[in-house]
Design an enzyme around this catalytic site. Sequence first.
Site, PDB file in Angstrom:
ATOM      1  N   CYS A  38      10.934  -5.269  -3.094  1.00 59.07           N
ATOM      2  CA  CYS A  38       9.745  -4.944  -2.540  1.00 59.07           C
ATOM      3  C   CYS A  38       9.433  -3.871  -3.172  1.00 59.07           C
ATOM      4  O   CYS A  38       8.465  -3.407  -3.060  1.00 59.07           O
ATOM      5  CB  CYS A  38      10.085  -4.039  -1.530  1.00 59.07           C
ATOM      6  SG  CYS A  38      10.587  -5.395   0.069  1.00 59.07           S
ATOM      7  N   HIS A  89       5.446   2.231   0.455  1.00 62.19           N
ATOM      8  CA  HIS A  89       5.803   0.111   0.640  1.00 62.19           C
ATOM      9  C   HIS A  89       5.361   0.504   2.090  1.00 62.19           C
ATOM     10  O   HIS A  89       5.576   0.765   3.148  1.00 62.19           O
ATOM     11  CB  HIS A  89       7.031  -0.133   0.254  1.00 62.19           C
ATOM     12  CG  HIS A  89       7.266  -1.612   0.757  1.00 62.19           C
ATOM     13  ND1 HIS A  89       6.487  -2.440   0.690  1.00 62.19           N
ATOM     14  CD2 HIS A  89       8.517  -1.333   1.522  1.00 62.19           C
ATOM     15  CE1 HIS A  89       7.492  -3.859   0.985  1.00 62.19           C
ATOM     16  NE2 HIS A  89       8.539  -3.298   2.079  1.00 62.19           N
ATOM     17  N   ASN A 114       5.247  -6.888   6.018  1.00 67.68           N
ATOM     18  CA  ASN A 114       6.050  -6.302   5.248  1.00 67.68           C
ATOM     19  C   ASN A 114       5.484  -7.275   4.268  1.00 67.68           C
ATOM     20  O   ASN A 114       6.222  -8.871   4.514  1.00 67.68           O
ATOM     21  CB  ASN A 114       7.408  -6.283   5.475  1.00 67.68           C
ATOM     22  CG  ASN A 114       8.003  -5.352   4.461  1.00 67.68           C
ATOM     23  OD1 ASN A 114       7.650  -5.785   3.209  1.00 67.68           O
ATOM     24  ND2 ASN A 114       9.374  -5.105   3.985  1.00 67.68           N
TER      25      ASN A 114
END
Length: 326
Positions: free
Chosen positions: A112, A253, A283
């Site tokens: 990520c 994020h 996500n």
Amino acid sequence: MNVRIAGTGSALPGKILTNAELEKLVDTSDEWITTRTGIKERRIAAEGEYTSTFAAEAGRKALEMAGVKPEEIDFIILSTVTPDFPFPSTACIVQDMLGAVNATAFDLSAACSGFIFGLSVAEKYLRSGSAQKILVIGSETLTRIVDWNDRNTCVLFGDGAGAVVLEASDGDHSLLSTHTFSNGSYWNLLYQPGSGSRNPATNSRTIDEKLLYVTMEGNEVFKHAVRAMEEASVKALESNGLLPSDIALLIPHQANRRIIDATAKRLGVAPDRLFTNLHCYGNTSSASIPIALDEANRQGVIKPDSKLLLVAFGGGFAYGSALINW
Ligand code: ACO
């Protein structure tokens, strides 16, 4: 030599999967997903859509905004954990799609945090004079490695891509710093056990034991994520002699609303200076920050000369931050 963001772009699948639709797939509820994660819906790749197709579309939009031709690009750095193929790199496929014939193209793996790591690598090439223009892309098709029978993970992820054109510049509107960190002690808290050399996809056990899917110790990841995002943010602020109150916009994020809120609270960044869109997209791993950055940019949320802090955390663990004077 300074480094500036000359253009941003993003690409998302048209197909939307809502929490209400997920309620029909697994034993979950809109109420649970919303309160535990903040996610309301996510985008799902359709047949014929891959990590490369999203990446190329996001890259094309970033090039258009920057007024840069594909052949002017020196490097394409593409972060992903869901490449089209194990090899060649998806970046090479995107190079072909864009006609960026003069670029060196490679993939970068930092889960990520991949986009922040990509920015950091690109920054070094540009500051050293090894390149003039670089396309950095985060692109993912996570819904293809999620177990749609596992409510612990399938509600969390979505697909899409975001991109920026970075270029060498003499001006003040620049990338002030990037900081990257890794802590490999926790690699097995968030990973895809199958498809690599340990559990090859060619082994029937890999399929039988469902090793091709994302595996995560959610609670543990949560605790580390908040601490690490705070650490990376503080490093960015201190190295630029800035205070949290100097940050006009924090783009973290987009993994979980509670992680984002806890990080902002620990840092002392007010809620009205947070940019979030995870309620729409879930996500999207390394795509989440560049998608959010592009949306904030196109919506006019980022004011010229304001300070922007990007911060990420993900599998590895790998985490990092970038500070920008817009
Ligand atoms: N619907 C309903 N119930 C669920 C669901 C669901 N979709 N998922 C889990 N549950 C249940 C669990 O089974 C558990 O039930 P039990 O107590 O009977 O065993 C209960 O909810 C609580 O589970 P927890 O794991 O304790 O829930 P938590 O509050 O920690 O939330 C979550 C889980 C959302 C995964 C959270 O831990 C989280 O966000 N962690 C970080 C994950 C993350 O951000 N990962 C990505 C970061 S890195 C990257 O982006 C790749």
